[in-house]
Design an enzyme around this catalytic site. Structure first.
Site: not given
Ligand SMILES: CO[C@H](O)c1c[n+]2c([nH]1)[C@H](O)[C@@H](O)[C@H](O)[C@H]2CO
Length: 448
Positions: A78, A122, A167, A292, A294, A352
């Site tokens: 991706r 992005h 996002e 995504n 985290y 992600e």
């Molecule tokens: C609010 O966190 C998001 O889910 C998120 C985390 N992240 C992201 N979005 C972005 O899509 C990436 O470009 C970042 O590098 C990556 C790590 O921070």
């Protein structure tokens, strides 16, 4: 002995990156400025004065990086396209050198049996469009659709997996409400407008794809599940506001044709009455949703926190992200199961998922050991499988990220890669997490 894990037979294992974070050479071969080349050139905006001028030098090392993906056995990759490489002014004349770069990458991926998954946006908006209002100008839906059409016409068929936006929440919250991300605005009235235009642009691009595209298109959203810090009514209400603002602000209009009511409560007079026809455009049918994940957030009411009046209660086991993202794999399962409950049985891809920890210097054996990331990855993959067992139509997983890269305004210090990058020499070194991931891909999860 735990039950052996089996993912669906054609589960798509891959990795993810984005243009400005890895490519370098942002102005090479006729490319135009983006809001991130501008932001990076503004003193104080990116930690340590880091910029994407070189990053991982992927613009020149793309062949080596595809070979690296091949060595890990990845099934998919991706990546995002830099809009201002394709249309240096954001609209108008196509820069054929920009097209050529992505064409070489796509063909190399295909030649190595790796599915290209292309993200149109992005975060790196052409600076020339920002000068015309950017995401605050309603015309951007047409500008974005025209840009998308160029790529659809050139690459559809070799690219069979398209994403419109990565996002929209981060673009809006980071770039227009709180300001740590480009273009760095802090404006309660701008944020809803930017967010709504992002969704309109998403819909306009999907509409064009339905005219000329023959494969799959969807949207990628970040979802952070919200849990109340207590059963006090004001903490429950705060949790609901946080969920509406970060998660449902995007999924409800796309799948249900309206915004959550809490947004009017949060933004008050700054929340416009949107034209009904906008939701017909925003609600274009999708082939998949990308999520995504985290971390989660434990929420409590906090009267002084602008504008949501919500505070996150810090948890114990956290990653080394600057706000200490909690390692909470159950949140991934909960997110996927809740998506299906609330929005239905659309195919889902985790686009992600990853973590940043301080990686100790490589050991005497020359191997880059990253035990905390290995542990986090294993736990998240088990959580992924739990969602499948609960009926989620999960089709694939892209680990964030293939390479250590530019973590936006946090610079290069926050390393998310499963492959270490020495930014002095550009040497790539697979970490233990990459070796684990290669085994996961080869065994379709059975090794977990
Ligand atoms: C609010 O966190 C998001 O889910 C998120 C985390 N992240 C992201 N979005 C972005 O899509 C990436 O470009 C970042 O590098 C990556 C790590 O921070």
């Amino acid at each position: 002995m735990s039950k052996p894990i089996h993912f669906p037979p054609d589960f798509l294992w891959g990795s993810a990156t984005s243009a400005y974070q890895i490519e370098g050479a942002p102005l090479a071969d006729g490319a135009g400025h983006s809001i991130w080349t501008r932001f990076a050139a503004t003193p104080g905006k990116i930690a340590n004065g880091d910029t994407g001028d070189i990053a991982c030098d992927h613009y020149h090392r793309w062949r080596e990086d595809v070979a690296l993906m091949r060595s890990l056995g990845l099934k998919a990759y991706r990546f995002s396209v830099s809009w201002s490489r394709i249309l240096p002014q954001g609209t108008g004349a196509v820069n054929e050198a920009g097209i050529a770069f992505y064409e070489k990458l796509i063909d190399e991926l295909l030649a190595n049996g790796i599915e290209p998954m292309l993200t149109l946006y992005h975060w790196d908006l052409p600076a020339a469009l920002d000068d015309r209002g950017g995401w605050l100008n309603p015309a951007i839906a047409d500008w974005f659709a025209d840009y998308a059409r160029v790529l659809f016409e050139r690459f559809d068929g070799r690219v069979c997996f398209w994403t419109t936006l990565n996002e929209p929440w981060v673009v809006t919250d980071g770039g227009y409400l709180h300001g740590p991300l480009a273009p760095g605005h802090r404006n309660l009235y701008e944020a809803p407008i930017a967010s709504h235009n992002l969704l309109r642009a998403h819909g306009a691009a999907v509409k064009v794809y339905r005219e000329i595209g023959k494969h799959r298109i969807g949207l990628v959203v970040n979802i952070e599940p919200k849990y109340p810090a207590s059963d006090e009514p004001q903490d429950i209400a705060a949790t609901r506001r946080a969920d509406a603002y970060m998660n449902r602000q995007y999924l409800d209009p796309v799948f249900h044709g309206h915004y959550p009511a809490e947004l009017k409560e949060i933004f008050g007079a700054a929340w416009p009455d949107w034209p009904r026809e906008d939701f017909d455009l925003i609600g274009q049918k999708l082939d998949y949703i990308g999520i995504n994940y985290y971390t989660r957030s434990v929420c409590r009411h906090e009267e002084t926190n602008w504008p949501l009046k919500v505070a996150a209660v810090r948890q114990t086991q956290s990653t080394h992200m600057e706000t200490g993202w909690e390692v909470f794999p159950q949140g991934l399962t909960d997110t996927l199961v809740e998506f299906r409950r609330r929005y239905g049985d659309l195919p889902v891809y985790v686009m992600e998922n990853g973590s940043t920890f301080y990686d100790p210097p490589n050991a005497e054996d020359g191997q880059m050991h990253d035990p905390l990331r290995v542990d986090c990855l294993k736990k998240n993959l088990h959580a992924l499988h739990a969602a499948i067992e609960q009926g989620v139509d999960l089709r694939g997983y892209m680990v964030w990220s293939l390479l250590d890269n530019l973590e936006w305004s946090l610079g290069f210090a926050k390393r998310f890669g499963i492959v270490h990058v020495n930014f002095e020499t550009q040497q790539r070194t697979p970490k233990d997490s990459a070796l684990l991931y290669a085994q996961v891909v080869a065994s379709n999860g059975a090794c977990l």
